[in-house]
Write a protein that holds these residues in place. Structure first.
Motif, PDB file in Angstrom:
ATOM      1  N   ILE A  83      14.727   6.503  17.335  1.00 42.16           N
ATOM      2  CA  ILE A  83      13.628   6.167  16.426  1.00 42.16           C
ATOM      3  C   ILE A  83      12.295   6.634  17.004  1.00 42.16           C
ATOM      4  CG2 ILE A  83      12.292   4.197  15.542  1.00 42.16           C
ATOM      5  CD1 ILE A  83      15.064   2.809  15.118  1.00 42.16           C
ATOM      6  N   ILE A 131      13.512  -3.850  15.786  1.00 41.41           N
ATOM      7  CA  ILE A 131      13.367  -2.910  14.671  1.00 41.41           C
ATOM      8  C   ILE A 131      14.351  -3.268  13.555  1.00 41.41           C
ATOM      9  CG2 ILE A 131      13.479  -0.476  13.975  1.00 41.41           C
ATOM     10  CD1 ILE A 131      12.662   0.245  16.858  1.00 41.41           C
ATOM     11  N   LEU A 184      13.107  -4.286   9.820  1.00 40.70           N
ATOM     12  CA  LEU A 184      13.567  -3.629   8.595  1.00 40.70           C
ATOM     13  C   LEU A 184      14.174  -4.636   7.615  1.00 40.70           C
ATOM     14  CD1 LEU A 184      15.196  -0.491  10.262  1.00 40.70           C
ATOM     15  CD2 LEU A 184      13.135  -0.497   8.851  1.00 40.70           C
ATOM     16  N   LEU A 203      15.574   3.114   9.057  1.00 43.15           N
ATOM     17  CA  LEU A 203      14.176   3.424   9.312  1.00 43.15           C
ATOM     18  C   LEU A 203      13.839   4.842   8.866  1.00 43.15           C
ATOM     19  CD1 LEU A 203      11.733   2.365  11.868  1.00 43.15           C
ATOM     20  CD2 LEU A 203      12.167   4.819  11.831  1.00 43.15           C
ATOM     21  N   ARG A 214      12.776   5.129   5.435  1.00 45.86           N
ATOM     22  CA  ARG A 214      11.475   4.536   5.097  1.00 45.86           C
ATOM     23  C   ARG A 214      10.292   5.355   5.602  1.00 45.86           C
ATOM     24  NH1 ARG A 214      11.558  -0.578   3.144  1.00 45.86           N
ATOM     25  NH2 ARG A 214       9.319  -0.657   3.516  1.00 45.86           N
ATOM     26  N   SER A 228       3.256   3.499   9.390  1.00 47.90           N
ATOM     27  CA  SER A 228       4.477   2.722   9.667  1.00 47.90           C
ATOM     28  C   SER A 228       4.532   2.310  11.126  1.00 47.90           C
ATOM     29  CB  SER A 228       5.716   3.550   9.312  1.00 47.90           C
ATOM     30  OG  SER A 228       5.744   3.852   7.944  1.00 47.90           O
ATOM     31  N   LEU A 250       4.666  -1.452  12.571  1.00 45.34           N
ATOM     32  CA  LEU A 250       5.750  -1.826  13.492  1.00 45.34           C
ATOM     33  C   LEU A 250       5.170  -2.493  14.731  1.00 45.34           C
ATOM     34  CD1 LEU A 250       8.912  -1.396  13.633  1.00 45.34           C
ATOM     35  CD2 LEU A 250       8.420   0.541  15.128  1.00 45.34           C
TER      36      LEU A 250
END
Length: 659
Positions: A215, A251, A255, A271, A274, A283, A287
């Motif tokens: 990620i 995470i 989500l 993720l 999104r 984003s 986060l």
């Protein structure tokens, strides 16, 4: 290094071979990893439209580039999952061979996935394991059977063969789910990269490449290169430092706060759906904001408000992280001024109440995984409704135990044991705090004490009476027999008069209870359970509609059983002895290891030898059970049994009628 998301189909099909390097360890996956993979596969086969399950990463380095023939790749990382998948597909192939109508499927799996059909020698095999595993693996691929070795390769084959035989699933569906449903990130190294060093860096401290790593890379591929360093230092680095190994789980919960369940293997893919180039930085900022809330959920000392800090610590001790997606949204409301301190405190108290009651009543938590992600939006959609009212109303409709059930189970349930003792401490501490001390009580140096000790001496056996074994096995870990003390070593297994003398030196009101007690037997323990359960009803009052006093199922006195339901299967029973026998037969068939543990812990109820039993029946596996028991004792024992083997009170139900 070139990374791309791909399906297993692309990895496995084609004329190629994956070579496990010498520096890799031999095949080491065991039952837990096989079980996880099988559960993921079942999830895929039960979906109407297959959505990808993320398996992790696979890291390869091409070793020989040829215009024709076998393309060979060193398998730097991912050999465990790839080996397991191929063994599973070999099982599917071998089962498909046994039926005429699926012969074509067997050939397809063999010739497109397991082998390179036009090659000979070692190049025949799509995967070349380490030397230690090669013979067992080749034997499965070549012969569709196991060799004489004892190896994890062979155990893996047996595991999946048994699973497929027990589950009525089309073999073609299993194959499709594997090659089209499992998704991973394929990382192809450049030729000048040292595969050994790459392997070492990927597996530092035994940790594979996490979804959080993927990620992170994905975020910064979407952020302008000139801005990457600044934003990494501002947002990602503080998250990584604060959450460490909890980053991927954070995470996932982040989500899920948007309203739907995200499974462990779907974090990266969810993720990715999104985040794009346009919203990547926004984003990442969001986060990072929620990471600060999450850090307070898992480290409540970071919260400066004492009331909130205390309640967060209590929820953490209850170990139900499925509430975190909901709490992240509530924390944001509190932070943004939409909730006052008192309102946020009320939310936390309602959640604790719900969790405690369900824990005591042994209700399953898996259904909560789907409930809590959408709970916040459900309540907020009712704009004319007070949030607290909506929260209570919604939770009370989710199998929220009424008073009689809660009280009954408080007296029956084993509160002390693996994964339970911290919750038992919380319940006992809450009872002590309910006495309203003018000064706060410190519980730091206190531990749980069994008044009737875990190991009985002759004096205790005599004082407990003729049925001392039944009393000990049924009531040892129940609420009535537990207290808090700082004198645990001194108390040991002394006779009750000596224990009473030491306990009365305590400043805890819990232990002043023994002031008027001269004996400690079954009646005494049951009476204390009754008294403490009444206090618990006031600490965690029923918040559903009505008083919570309505009659509930599960009271056995004066009843006769008619049907037993275990895991949704219906069994006809005529007596409570039938209930006991049927339950134990089912448990023995479900898990022999856990059944053996029951024999060790409850020898007066179930034993391989019937000499010490007054009136016995023999089970299908040869063990004996005591049947000279009251209906209440049978019910109490069965409740303990089903919990020990991982079933909930919803999985085990007895339909009764009044005599």
């Amino acid at each position: 290094m070139k990374a791309s998301e791909t399906k297993l189909q692309k990895i496995l099909e084609g004329t190629q071979q994956y070579l496990v390097p010498l520096f890799q360890r031999p095949y080491s996956w065991e039952k837990q990893q096989w079980e996880n993979l099988w559960n993921d596969l079942i999830d895929l086969t039960e979906q109407e439209t297959i959505t990808p399950h993320f398996m992790g990463s696979i890291v390869t380095l091409q070793t020989i580039s040829v215009p024709e023939g076998v393309s060979k790749y060193l398998l730097i990382d991912g050999q465990q999952r790839l080996t397991t998948i191929l063994i599973l597909l070999a099982v599917v192939r071998d089962r498909a061979k046994q039926q005429k109508e699926t012969n074509k499927l067997a050939e397809q799996i063999n010739n497109t996935i397991l082998i390179n059909p036009y090659e000979t020698g070692l190049e025949l095999y799509k995967l070349q394991p380490t030397q230690a595993d090669r013979w067992s693996f080749h034997h499965i691929i070549d012969h569709g059977s196991l060799n004489s070795e004892t190896s994890l390769i062979n155990e893996c084959y047996r595991f999946f063969d048994k699973k497929i035989s027990q589950k009525n699933i089309e073999l073609s569906l299993i194959k499709t789910a594997i090659i089209s449903g499992f998704s991973l990130v394929s990382i192809l190294l450049d030729k000048d990269e040292n595969p050994h060093l790459v392997f070492e860096s990927l597996n530092a401290k035994g940790k594979p490449l996490s979804q959080a790593d993927l990620i992170r890379n994905y975020f910064f591929m979407k952020i302008n290169e000139e801005e990457q360093q600044k934003n990494y230092a501002k947002y990602w680095e503080p998250m990584q430092a604060a959450l460490g190994d909890n980053l991927t789980e954070f995470i996932r919960h982040y989500l899920m706060k948007y309203g739907r369940e995200v499974k462990n293997d779907q974090v990266y893919l969810t993720l990715k759906d999104r985040v794009n180039v346009k919203n990547a930085l926004e984003s990442l900022e969001d986060l990072a904001k929620f990471a600060d809330y999450y850090n307070k959920l898992i480290n409540p000392s970071q919260e400066t408000n004492k009331s909130i800090n205390s309640l967060l610590m209590r929820i953490k001790r209850l170990e139900l992280t499925t509430v975190y997606p909901f709490l992240l949204n509530c924390y944001d409301d509190y932070s943004e001024g939409k909730f006052s301190i008192d309102e946020f405190v009320e939310v936390l108290k309602i959640l604790e109440n719900f969790i405690i009651r369900r824990f005591v009543c042994n209700l399953p938590t898996n259904s909560l995984n789907k409930m809590f992600p959408s709970l916040y939006s459900q309540i907020r959609q009712k704009i004319d409704q007070n949030f607290m009212v909506g929260l209570k109303e919604t939770l009370s409709s989710k199998n929220y135990p009424k008073d009689e059930k809660f009280k009954s189970m408080l007296k029956e349930v084993e509160l002390y044991g693996v994964k339970k003792s911290e919750k038992a401490r919380l319940i006992l501490e809450s009872i002590e705090q309910s006495f309203g001390h003018k000064e706060g009580v410190s519980f730091n140096n206190l531990s749980i004490e069994h008044i009737m000790p875990q190991k009985l001496n002759k004096d205790w056996e005599k004082s407990l009476g003729e049925d001392w074994e039944i009393t000990h096995e049924l009531l040892l870990h129940t609420l009535g027999n537990l207290t808090l003390t700082g004198y645990n070593p001194e108390l040991s297994n002394h006779r009750f008069p000596k224990k009473r003398e030491i306990l009365l030196e305590s400043h805890l009101e819990l232990n002043q209870y023994f002031q008027e007690k001269t004996t400690w037997n079954r009646e005494d323990i049951e009476q204390r359970s009754e008294d403490l359960a009444e206090i618990c009803l006031k600490i965690w009052p029923y918040f559903g509609e009505g008083s919570g006093q309505e009659k509930v199922e599960g009271i056995v006195r004066g009843t006769k059983p008619k049907f037993l339901f275990v895991n949704s299967k219906k069994y006809t029973v005529k007596t409570w002895r039938d209930v006991l026998e049927t339950t134990l037969n089912i448990v023995a068939d479900l898990d022999q290891d856990k059944f053996q543990k029951l024999v060790q812990d409850y020898p007066r109820f179930v034993n391989w030898n019937d000499q010490n039993l007054r009136d016995s029946r023999q089970l299908e596996n040869g063990a004996f059970i005591e049947v000279n028991l009251s209906a209440e004792d049978i019910n109490s024992f069965c409740l303990k049994v089903i919990e020990r083997v991982g079933l909930s009170s919803e999985d085990w139900q007895v339909e009764t009628f009044l005599r």
